[in-house]
Design a protein around this motif. Structure first.
Motif, PDB file in Angstrom:
ATOM      1  N   ALA A 215       0.847  -1.199   0.000  1.00 39.41           N
ATOM      2  CA  ALA A 215       0.000   0.000   0.000  1.00 39.41           C
ATOM      3  C   ALA A 215       0.884   1.251   0.000  1.00 39.41           C
ATOM      4  O   ALA A 215       0.613   2.208  -0.732  1.00 39.41           O
TER       5      ALA A 215
ATOM      6  N   LEU B  26       6.868 -11.700  -4.832  1.00 41.56           N
ATOM      7  CA  LEU B  26       6.555 -12.857  -3.979  1.00 41.56           C
ATOM      8  C   LEU B  26       5.695 -12.468  -2.780  1.00 41.56           C
ATOM      9  O   LEU B  26       5.146 -13.326  -2.092  1.00 41.56           O
ATOM     10  N   GLY B  27       5.579 -11.162  -2.538  1.00 45.17           N
ATOM     11  CA  GLY B  27       4.851 -10.689  -1.349  1.00 45.17           C
ATOM     12  C   GLY B  27       3.453 -11.275  -1.236  1.00 45.17           C
ATOM     13  O   GLY B  27       3.109 -11.925  -0.245  1.00 45.17           O
ATOM     14  N   LEU B  28       2.656 -11.084  -2.287  1.00 44.95           N
ATOM     15  CA  LEU B  28       1.273 -11.559  -2.223  1.00 44.95           C
ATOM     16  C   LEU B  28       1.189 -13.082  -2.242  1.00 44.95           C
ATOM     17  O   LEU B  28       0.289 -13.670  -1.656  1.00 44.95           O
TER      18      LEU B  28
ATOM     19  N   GLY C 148      11.024  -5.158  -7.110  1.00 45.36           N
ATOM     20  CA  GLY C 148      10.119  -6.111  -6.458  1.00 45.36           C
ATOM     21  C   GLY C 148      10.494  -7.546  -6.809  1.00 45.36           C
ATOM     22  O   GLY C 148      11.062  -7.803  -7.861  1.00 45.36           O
TER      23      GLY C 148
ATOM     24  N   ASP D   9      -5.950   1.598   0.872  1.00 40.96           N
ATOM     25  CA  ASP D   9      -5.028   2.700   0.560  1.00 40.96           C
ATOM     26  C   ASP D   9      -5.617   3.589  -0.529  1.00 40.96           C
ATOM     27  O   ASP D   9      -6.504   3.168  -1.266  1.00 40.96           O
TER      28      ASP D   9
ATOM     29  N   THR E 214       5.361  -8.809 -10.690  1.00 44.17           N
ATOM     30  CA  THR E 214       5.639  -7.527 -10.044  1.00 44.17           C
ATOM     31  C   THR E 214       5.645  -6.418 -11.077  1.00 44.17           C
ATOM     32  O   THR E 214       5.930  -6.653 -12.244  1.00 44.17           O
ATOM     33  N   THR E 215       5.287  -5.208 -10.644  1.00 48.11           N
ATOM     34  CA  THR E 215       5.384  -4.059 -11.543  1.00 48.11           C
ATOM     35  C   THR E 215       6.468  -3.113 -11.023  1.00 48.11           C
ATOM     36  O   THR E 215       6.595  -2.008 -11.499  1.00 48.11           O
TER      37      THR E 215
END
Ligand SMILES: Nc1ncnc2c1ncn2[C@@H]1O[C@H](COP(=O)(O)OP(=O)(O)OP(=O)(O)O)[C@@H](O)[C@H]1O
Ligand SMILES: [Mg+2]
Length: 357
Positions: free
Chosen positions: A265, A319-321, A316, A292, A311-312
């Protein structure tokens, strides 16, 4: 008594009506106009229509303009090539929604012209979903092996670096060097944390589920990120209270989920904005939202979100999500993303509350 050819026709009729593929016969009026002549039971059932309501209808009149034009283009292709064509295409249905088909169109040539087209459409929605699911789990297992390998390889040199740093700190009396050593120590700590985070992907680490207060978990995460938020003039707003029911969870993993989501966010906002972190009871569930007012996500990217490596961002990992989804699933929860390009994003997490998870 039926004769041989009558019997054969009756058998064909049975197949035509009982097969689960959608079969349709189209009469070619001219290259731009096509009429539905006959369809089988599966076709009628999918469109919730009757033989009377469909026979003789123009294709664009029955399917609607957009899907009609899509179908007409395919009919034209079969007509021009005068050969059977096969392709995959999606169509929407009143109740079942969007479905993907493997479609075969057979042009029937009479006196050199295509007078009719027979179509057979096989529903491959589920098959394709399974394939994608498999590909996804394949990617995840590769990530897992990779992560385990990297973590293993990094731990050894890190341990010796930390050891030598301690030695330097111990032997040194220069204040400047002491300051540098402290920075190095905290950076080493950060590297260790990253390795630990990575290891969650690698293998089922020993996890410790307990009843925890969600407001305390959120407080800790917000505290951790408030420095970064401050620097970027981002306001973190809390919308929850301490009387929420406890949640049966592995608190470190849940923290990791919230950190990932709030960081995303913050990235989406860049500078100056607001992130609201809310939690409330919703029937028998606990609902947590991260809202956000950042850049939002374009529709075409929404479905790719959560795929490993999507990722954009320049730096990045994408892998975060993926990690968030895995952890949420392990907690028998659910993660949904709503977004409005230019306006912002709402991530909603729901978890079962109370005993019996
Ligand atoms: N709140 C958000 N607002 C806008 N876009 C978002 C938001 N959350 C995720 N995204 C989009 O989803 C993509 C994937 O997010 P994900 O957290 O999986 O990876 P990442 O943030 O790019 O990299 P990292 O692995 O470092 O987290 C992001 O690159 C971004 O484009
Ligand atoms: Mg991220």
């Amino acid at each position: 008594m039926k004769n041989g050819s009558e019997l054969q026709e009756a058998n064909l009729d049975i197949i035509f009506h009982h097969i689960s593929d959608l079969i349709f016969q189209i009469r070619v009026i001219d290259v731009h106009h096509y009429e539905i002549e006959a369809v089988n039971e599966a076709y009628l059932a999918s469109y919730e229509t009757s033989k009377e309501a469909i026979s003789g209808r123009r294709i664009e009149d029955f399917l609607g303009v957009d899907q009609g034009i899509q179908a007409i283009k395919r009919f034209q292709e079969a007509m021009i090539r005068k050969k059977t064509i096969q392709f995959e295409e999606g169509y929407s249905f009143p109740k079942q929604g969007y479905k993907l088909f493997d479609i075969t169109l057979v042009p029937l040539v009479e006196e050199g012209n295509v007078s009719r087209i027979i179509g057979i459409a096989k529903d491959i929605t589920e098959k394709r979903m399974n394939e994608e699911h498999l590909a996804q789990s394949e990617k995840l297992s590769i990530v897992g092996q990779l992560a385990a390998g990297i973590a293993h390889e990094l731990r050894n040199p890190l341990t010796s670096l930390k050891g030598f740093l301690k030695l330097i700190q111990f032997k040194n009396s220069d204040q400047d060097i002491d300051r540098y050593a402290q920075v190095m120590d905290s950076e080493f700590h950060r590297i260790e944390q990253i390795i630990d985070e990575f290891l969650i992907l690698a293998k089922p680490t020993k996890i410790n589920f307990n009843y925890n207060r969600i407001d305390l978990i959120l407080d800790e995460v917000i505290e951790l990120l408030s420095g970064q938020a401050n620097m970027k003039a981002i306001i973190l707003t809390k919308e929850y209270h301490s009387s929420l029911p406890e949640i049966y969870c592995e608190s470190n993993q849940l923290k990791q989920v919230f950190i990932n989501l709030i960081k995303n966010a913050m990235d989406a906002i860049g500078e100056e904005g607001e992130i609201t972190i809310s939690a409330r009871e919703c029937n028998d569930k606990l609902q947590i939202r991260i809202i956000d007012n950042g850049s939002g996500i374009p529709d075409e990217e929404l479905e790719k979100l959560g795929s490993p490596f999507f990722t954009t961002k320049k730096n990045g990992t994408g892998l975060g999500l993926t990690i968030c989804k895995r952890i949420v699933k392990k907690h028998k929860g659910n993660l949904t993303i709503e977004s409005n390009k230019g306006k912002g994003t709402i991530i909603t997490l729901t978890f079962p509350k109370g005993v019996g998870n």
